[in-house]
Design a protein around this motif. Sequence first.
Motif, PDB file in Angstrom:
ATOM      1  N   GLU A 140      42.545  26.503  31.844  1.00 27.80           N
ATOM      2  CA  GLU A 140      42.912  27.790  31.226  1.00 27.80           C
ATOM      3  C   GLU A 140      43.180  28.864  32.274  1.00 27.80           C
ATOM      4  N   GLU A 141      42.404  28.887  33.335  1.00 28.43           N
ATOM      5  CA  GLU A 141      42.592  29.891  34.381  1.00 28.43           C
ATOM      6  C   GLU A 141      43.899  29.665  35.132  1.00 28.43           C
ATOM      7  N   VAL A 142      44.284  28.398  35.305  1.00 28.93           N
ATOM      8  CA  VAL A 142      45.574  28.109  35.950  1.00 28.93           C
ATOM      9  C   VAL A 142      46.711  28.599  35.061  1.00 28.93           C
ATOM     10  N   LEU A 143      46.584  28.358  33.753  1.00 27.70           N
ATOM     11  CA  LEU A 143      47.608  28.818  32.814  1.00 27.70           C
ATOM     12  C   LEU A 143      47.705  30.345  32.805  1.00 27.70           C
ATOM     13  N   GLN A 144      46.566  31.015  32.872  1.00 24.34           N
ATOM     14  CA  GLN A 144      46.571  32.486  32.907  1.00 24.34           C
ATOM     15  C   GLN A 144      47.296  33.004  34.151  1.00 24.34           C
ATOM     16  N   ALA A 145      47.009  32.377  35.289  1.00 25.52           N
ATOM     17  CA  ALA A 145      47.654  32.793  36.538  1.00 25.52           C
ATOM     18  C   ALA A 145      49.152  32.512  36.487  1.00 25.52           C
ATOM     19  N   SER A 146      49.532  31.358  35.910  1.00 26.22           N
ATOM     20  CA  SER A 146      50.945  31.013  35.794  1.00 26.22           C
ATOM     21  C   SER A 146      51.669  31.970  34.849  1.00 26.22           C
ATOM     22  N   LEU A 147      51.015  32.316  33.738  1.00 28.83           N
ATOM     23  CA  LEU A 147      51.612  33.252  32.789  1.00 28.83           C
ATOM     24  C   LEU A 147      51.812  34.625  33.416  1.00 28.83           C
ATOM     25  N   GLN A 148      50.860  35.032  34.241  1.00 24.01           N
ATOM     26  CA  GLN A 148      50.982  36.324  34.915  1.00 24.01           C
ATOM     27  C   GLN A 148      52.204  36.329  35.843  1.00 24.01           C
ATOM     28  N   CYS A 149      52.440  35.224  36.554  1.00 31.52           N
ATOM     29  CA  CYS A 149      53.624  35.117  37.420  1.00 31.52           C
ATOM     30  C   CYS A 149      54.907  35.171  36.597  1.00 31.52           C
ATOM     31  N   SER A 150      54.912  34.481  35.452  1.00 31.38           N
ATOM     32  CA  SER A 150      56.096  34.486  34.588  1.00 31.38           C
ATOM     33  C   SER A 150      56.396  35.886  34.074  1.00 31.38           C
ATOM     34  N   ASN A 151      55.370  36.616  33.673  1.00 34.70           N
ATOM     35  CA  ASN A 151      55.560  37.981  33.188  1.00 34.70           C
ATOM     36  C   ASN A 151      56.129  38.882  34.276  1.00 34.70           C
ATOM     37  N   LEU A 159      34.832  36.297  36.894  1.00 33.99           N
ATOM     38  CA  LEU A 159      35.746  35.605  35.999  1.00 33.99           C
ATOM     39  C   LEU A 159      37.196  35.849  36.408  1.00 33.99           C
ATOM     40  N   HIS A 160      38.061  34.912  36.032  1.00 39.26           N
ATOM     41  CA  HIS A 160      39.483  35.076  36.354  1.00 39.26           C
ATOM     42  C   HIS A 160      40.098  36.254  35.596  1.00 39.26           C
ATOM     43  N   THR A 161      39.656  36.478  34.390  1.00 37.87           N
ATOM     44  CA  THR A 161      40.160  37.622  33.613  1.00 37.87           C
ATOM     45  C   THR A 161      39.818  38.947  34.295  1.00 37.87           C
ATOM     46  N   GLU A 162      38.648  39.012  34.928  1.00 36.50           N
ATOM     47  CA  GLU A 162      38.270  40.229  35.665  1.00 36.50           C
ATOM     48  C   GLU A 162      39.205  40.446  36.853  1.00 36.50           C
ATOM     49  N   LEU A 163      39.550  39.358  37.535  1.00 37.02           N
ATOM     50  CA  LEU A 163      40.465  39.467  38.672  1.00 37.02           C
ATOM     51  C   LEU A 163      41.845  39.902  38.202  1.00 37.02           C
ATOM     52  N   MET A 164      42.305  39.337  37.075  1.00 33.65           N
ATOM     53  CA  MET A 164      43.614  39.729  36.536  1.00 33.65           C
ATOM     54  C   MET A 164      43.626  41.191  36.105  1.00 33.65           C
ATOM     55  N   ASP A 165      42.527  41.642  35.517  1.00 34.96           N
ATOM     56  CA  ASP A 165      42.430  43.054  35.132  1.00 34.96           C
ATOM     57  C   ASP A 165      42.482  43.952  36.356  1.00 34.96           C
TER      58      ASP A 165
END
Length: 451
Positions: free
Chosen positions: A200-211, A411-417
């Motif tokens: 899930e964290e890999v998908l989140q990081a990939s989605l962030q790159c796509s956005n 958490l990965h969500t914290e890093l993305m935030d």
Amino acid sequence: MTTYKQPIQGKSFFLGGLLMLAQTTYGQHISHTTSNKVSLNLSEALNRLKENSPYLLQARIQTEVAHEKVKEEKEIQLPDLDFHASYYRMSNMVEYQHADQVVHYQTIPDIYDATVNVKMPLYQGGRIKIGIKQAEKRVEIAQLQEKQVYREKALEVIQTYLGICKLVALDSLLKETLKEQNERLNLVSAFKKNGTITKEEVLQASLQCSNSTLDILTNERNTKVLLNDLKTLLQIPERDTLLLDTKSALSMNHTELLIDKLQEGALNREEVKIKQQATEINELGYQSIKASTKPTLSLFGTFGYNYPNYMLFLFPPHPYLYSLGRIGIDMNFSISHLFKVKTKLAMAKQSIELAQVQEKIQKDAIQDAMYRRYMAWLETQDKIKVIEKAIAQANENYRILKQKYFNQMALHTELMDADTALFRTRYQLLSAQIDAVAKYYDLLYTSGQLN
């Protein structure tokens, strides 16, 4: 009114670095097929506007027409010169003396004349001079409107140019952010292989790159739209490629701004002067109506050749060519106009009062707009200081969370935030810095100093 004094803040290394990076790649993502490359800084763009704008050409033609109107009014003072010539044939005259008695008279059938008439106004109650003054006032209005059109279009060019600068800086920021996100995605993917993080964290990081990639594409399309708008304003062929000096547009030395001086200058704007000229034209119109109650004097003269001679009032006429001339003064005075003009005078007075009220409304509106724009400009200066502190905090927050995440402590969500917050503050800073420049030029426009 309280006087505020605030110099333009110096541009940070952050925005300067983004623009330097953007300048190296800027010409690539906006280029089209085979075309000329047109390099423009802001001053050159404004010069090109002055040379090529169809709106300015229209205003110049209107000024030339106003000048011709002055000539037309002055030509009324010149004498009117007419030439008249005629030829006709006359039948014999039949006189019916009694019911049973008819007398026939032989006439000279060929009749012709050639006459020159001259008439020149000597006194028109001052209406001719008033008409000339009104035409001259309209020339001044046309010249003011020409300056006003230039200022309006110049502001439009500046705002479009700075809008492109913002998008170019944003392009660099997005690409820099995407590079950081791709590096993080590679690390996250490596952690996934080691089994230390979830899919899930890999998908989140990939989605962030796509956005971020989609944001770059959207930004590039928006840049092309603004570039097309700028080409239209400057009358640059659509096939040509524009290369803008985005850095110099934001690093110009700006003077200090004082609200009192700005408001004083705003009262000399073309819009106010046009209202003043309109008031004076109405006053001249009132004088012209009063002048119409005065008598008019004209000098006239006529000279002509005629054949045959009917001037002796004898019949039959003498079969000789004769010449006759006259010269004199003609006076005309309308008595009924003295009574009819009262309503016109009352309406002319009301027109003067209305023009004076409109002039006052215009001044108040400009001063209010001037003060609002000045306060908005001050706000950008304060906003830049606040955001500069926030960006330092966001950088530190992202650094800490990044370190914690790779140490399995966040958490990965914290890093993305944290990444999103950093990007947002960086964009807010470049946006505020460019907005400060845009509002500076807006202040110059509102105060009538954008020339």
